[in-house]
Enzyme design. Structure first.
Site, PDB file in Angstrom:
ATOM      1  NE  ARG A 141       4.236  -4.650  -1.592  1.00 26.19           N
ATOM      2  CZ  ARG A 141       4.067  -3.702  -0.651  1.00 26.19           C
ATOM      3  NH1 ARG A 141       4.009  -2.437  -0.977  1.00 26.19           N
ATOM      4  NH2 ARG A 141       3.956  -4.022   0.612  1.00 26.19           N
ATOM      5  CE1 TYR A 144      10.567  -8.943   3.158  1.00 31.84           C
ATOM      6  CE2 TYR A 144       8.222  -8.810   2.733  1.00 31.84           C
ATOM      7  CZ  TYR A 144       9.263  -8.951   3.624  1.00 31.84           C
ATOM      8  OH  TYR A 144       9.009  -9.102   4.973  1.00 31.84           O
ATOM      9  CD  GLU A 146       6.595 -14.441  -6.779  1.00 32.16           C
ATOM     10  OE1 GLU A 146       6.618 -15.518  -6.160  1.00 32.16           O
ATOM     11  OE2 GLU A 146       5.658 -14.123  -7.539  1.00 32.16           O
ATOM     12  CB  THR A 207      -9.644   3.909   1.680  1.00 34.39           C
ATOM     13  OG1 THR A 207      -9.166   3.654   0.351  1.00 34.39           O
ATOM     14  CG2 THR A 207     -10.305   5.271   1.736  1.00 34.39           C
ATOM     15  CB  THR A 209      -7.366  -2.118   5.788  1.00 32.72           C
ATOM     16  OG1 THR A 209      -7.371  -3.348   5.036  1.00 32.72           O
ATOM     17  CG2 THR A 209      -8.621  -1.312   5.499  1.00 32.72           C
ATOM     18  NE  ARG A 210      -0.304  -2.997   4.285  1.00 36.08           N
ATOM     19  CZ  ARG A 210      -0.858  -2.642   3.117  1.00 36.08           C
ATOM     20  NH1 ARG A 210      -2.168  -2.569   2.984  1.00 36.08           N
ATOM     21  NH2 ARG A 210      -0.088  -2.374   2.082  1.00 36.08           N
ATOM     22  N   PRO A 273      -0.783  -3.470  -1.432  1.00 31.33           N
ATOM     23  CG  PRO A 273      -0.108  -5.413  -0.348  1.00 31.33           C
ATOM     24  CD  PRO A 273       0.390  -4.060  -0.767  1.00 31.33           C
TER      25      PRO A 273
END
Ligand code: NAD
Ligand code: UDP
Length: 311
Positions: A141, A144, A146, A207, A209-210, A273
């Site tokens: 990732r 994107y 950095e 589990t 979250t966003r 994340p």
């Protein structure tokens, strides 16, 4: 009335921003290389004399006389930004340099679409603007995350060194009509899978979250920040503080669409994340902004769009 450049203007967020700016009576120059954007997103404006469409890559310099620049050009979904990661870093970094150079030359106010990804896999929750993040600089990732972090650095150095008038926004997951059906983002994936009667793909145990912001709320925040004359440069979080697990999101979408789909579990991508929720106190204070569209209402509009567009 202002002349406004929108880079990435044929994409999901960019095209909604072009709609809004034209609706407000401005002149809009939309610049895009169509990597993840589509002409069809802006085609109803092609006959409008206040609208201009340029095929161009932000990696190469460009000149256009404008009052404001919104820099949105960059693939935003993990599938697309990891497709050619070197190009993604170049797009963020050189795109920022080219927008900032242009802003300096023509004296324009310049806006950067940064991201909650600058916080990485956050150890502080919810995330406020003073949190410095937890990013893996060498993971999949990183191109994107950095790239966007470096773009923020450039914006603030041009602001300090050249007194450029900047606005840096950190956008949290945003969804709505005109997302690409196949770009792998969770809302479009689940909606399209449910409409096709396919199983919904939960990565990991679901589990994580966003927080999901509907596109019209986000665009309202963009415009308020750009119109704000207080000189506050950002960074400013914009997003909806409602927080949901991916399981909750899948259940909501299944309940709305109906049909035979079930949940299937696939491996969690590296560095995904575990939790994300914006602290939007600053946006409330500076812009009196907060989202108005709840997840249920926003999902219904999004489902309607994909149903009408043959998902
Ligand atoms: P999108 O992929 O629909 O839009 C990006 C646009 O930029 C596309 O039209 C694409 O063709 C164009 N583009 C990509 N590389 C380019 C280049 N080198 N030169 C010119 N044009 C180029 O994604 P989006 O969701 O509309 O995101 C817009 C911006 O907002 C991006 O900068 C993204 O990082 C940021 N953002 C979006 C979200 C979100 O949840 N939607 C969250 C955080 C940040
Ligand atoms: N996700 C999922 N199933 C999918 C697509 C995504 O469970 O089909 C998960 C993904 O692992 C992540 C979350 O949904 O935890 C949001 O993913 P997205 O790619 O939309 O955004 P980002 O990870 O960049 O916030």
């Amino acid at each position: 009335m202002k002349r406004i450049l929108v880079t990435g203007g044929a994409g999901f967020l960019g095209s909604h921003l072009c709609d809004r700016l034209l609706g407000d009576g401005h002149e809009v120059v939309c610049l895009d290389n169509y990597f993840t954007g589509r002409k069809v997103n802006v085609e109803r404006h092609l006959a409008n004399p206040r609208f201009e469409l340029l095929r161009h890559d932000v990696i190469d310099p460009f000149k256009v006389e404008v009052d404001w620049i919104f820099n949105l050009a960059c693939p935003a979904s993990p599938i697309h930004y990891q497709h050619n990661p070197i190009k993604t870093t170049k797009t963020s970094v050189m795109g920022a340099i080219n927008c900032l150079g242009l802003a300096k030359r023509v004296g324009a106010r310049v806006f950067q679409a940064s991201t909650s990804e600058v916080y990485g896999d956050p150890e502080v929750h919810p995330q406020a603007e003073d949190y410095r993040g937890h990013v893996n600089p060498i993971g999949p990732r990183a191109c994107y995350d950095e790239g966007k972090r470096c773009a923020e650095t450039l914006f603030f150095d041009y602001h300090r060194q050249n007194r450029l008038d900047i606005r840096v926004v950190r956008i949290f997951n945003t969804y709505g009509p005109r997302m690409l059906a196949d770009d792998g983002r969770v809302v479009s994936n689940f909606v399209v899978q449910a409409l096709r009667g396919e199983d919904l793909t939960i990565y990991g145990d679901g589990t994580q979250t966003r927080s999901f912001c509907y596109v019209s709320d986000l665009v309202e925040g963009f415009v308020r920040f750009m119109e704000d004359e207080s000189g506050y440069p950002g960074p400013l979080n914009l997003g909806n503080p409602g927080e949901f697990t991916m399981l909750e999101l899948a259940e909501k979408i299944l309940a709305k669409v109906g049909g035979p789909s079930k949940l299937v579990y696939l491996p969690l991508p590296q560095d995904d994340p575990k939790q994300r929720r914006p602290d939007i106190s600053l946006a409330r204070e500076k812009l009196s902004w907060e989202p108005k569209v709840g997840l249920d209402e926003g999902l219904e509009c999004t489902i309607e769009y994909f149903r009408a567009n043959g998902a």
